[in-house]
Design a protein around this motif. Sequence first.
Motif, PDB file in Angstrom:
ATOM      1  N   ALA A 126     -12.780 150.542  56.394  1.00 37.38           N
ATOM      2  CA  ALA A 126     -14.083 150.236  55.915  1.00 37.38           C
ATOM      3  C   ALA A 126     -14.330 148.659  55.926  1.00 37.38           C
ATOM      4  CB  ALA A 126     -14.303 150.751  54.460  1.00 37.38           C
ATOM      5  N   GLU A 127     -13.249 148.045  55.716  1.00 36.63           N
ATOM      6  CA  GLU A 127     -13.351 146.519  55.530  1.00 36.63           C
ATOM      7  C   GLU A 127     -13.398 146.048  57.047  1.00 36.63           C
ATOM      8  OE1 GLU A 127     -10.805 142.693  54.259  1.00 36.63           O
ATOM      9  OE2 GLU A 127     -10.018 144.554  53.569  1.00 36.63           O
ATOM     10  N   TYR A 128     -12.701 146.646  57.884  1.00 40.19           N
ATOM     11  CA  TYR A 128     -12.697 146.290  59.282  1.00 40.19           C
ATOM     12  C   TYR A 128     -13.976 146.616  59.735  1.00 40.19           C
ATOM     13  CZ  TYR A 128     -11.164 145.927  64.180  1.00 40.19           C
ATOM     14  OH  TYR A 128     -11.131 145.268  65.683  1.00 40.19           O
ATOM     15  N   LEU A 129     -14.815 147.948  59.814  1.00 40.72           N
ATOM     16  CA  LEU A 129     -15.861 148.196  60.388  1.00 40.72           C
ATOM     17  C   LEU A 129     -17.001 147.324  59.580  1.00 40.72           C
ATOM     18  CD1 LEU A 129     -15.272 151.956  60.842  1.00 40.72           C
ATOM     19  CD2 LEU A 129     -15.181 150.021  62.573  1.00 40.72           C
ATOM     20  N   TYR A 130     -17.162 147.098  58.397  1.00 39.77           N
ATOM     21  CA  TYR A 130     -17.975 146.428  57.602  1.00 39.77           C
ATOM     22  C   TYR A 130     -17.582 145.309  56.891  1.00 39.77           C
ATOM     23  CZ  TYR A 130     -20.095 151.069  58.578  1.00 39.77           C
ATOM     24  OH  TYR A 130     -20.480 152.201  59.158  1.00 39.77           O
ATOM     25  N   PHE A 183     -16.964 141.801  54.717  1.00 37.42           N
ATOM     26  CA  PHE A 183     -17.557 141.296  53.798  1.00 37.42           C
ATOM     27  C   PHE A 183     -18.021 139.752  54.091  1.00 37.42           C
ATOM     28  CE2 PHE A 183     -14.391 144.026  51.572  1.00 37.42           C
ATOM     29  CZ  PHE A 183     -15.144 145.116  51.314  1.00 37.42           C
ATOM     30  N   SER A 184     -19.144 139.805  54.639  1.00 38.97           N
ATOM     31  CA  SER A 184     -19.511 138.329  55.023  1.00 38.97           C
ATOM     32  C   SER A 184     -19.792 137.399  53.737  1.00 38.97           C
ATOM     33  CB  SER A 184     -20.851 138.303  55.819  1.00 38.97           C
ATOM     34  OG  SER A 184     -21.876 138.982  55.248  1.00 38.97           O
ATOM     35  N   THR A 222      -8.576 141.203  58.221  1.00 33.51           N
ATOM     36  CA  THR A 222      -8.589 142.413  57.603  1.00 33.51           C
ATOM     37  C   THR A 222      -7.232 142.907  56.943  1.00 33.51           C
ATOM     38  OG1 THR A 222      -9.856 142.993  59.607  1.00 33.51           O
ATOM     39  CG2 THR A 222      -8.966 144.809  58.692  1.00 33.51           C
TER      40      THR A 222
END
Length: 72
Positions: A14-18, A20-21, A36
Amino acid sequence: MIALHVAALAAVLAEYLYPFSYDAHGVERISALDFTASYALYGFAACVILVLLGRVLRSVVMRGEDYYDGGR
């Protein structure tokens, strides 16, 4: 144990696909941790350090096996 591994893998994916910007709480992100699974690795390292420090602390404060015998 398998469910724990699946949950950890899902969190990393989830962190890789979305990624946290931004931080919604207004706290700046640490730039050294912008890869990641960085926070997972940081947490794992912190736990390992705590266990190692606990072993050192045990040797400092541990009493002898015959401490409660009353010196008999």
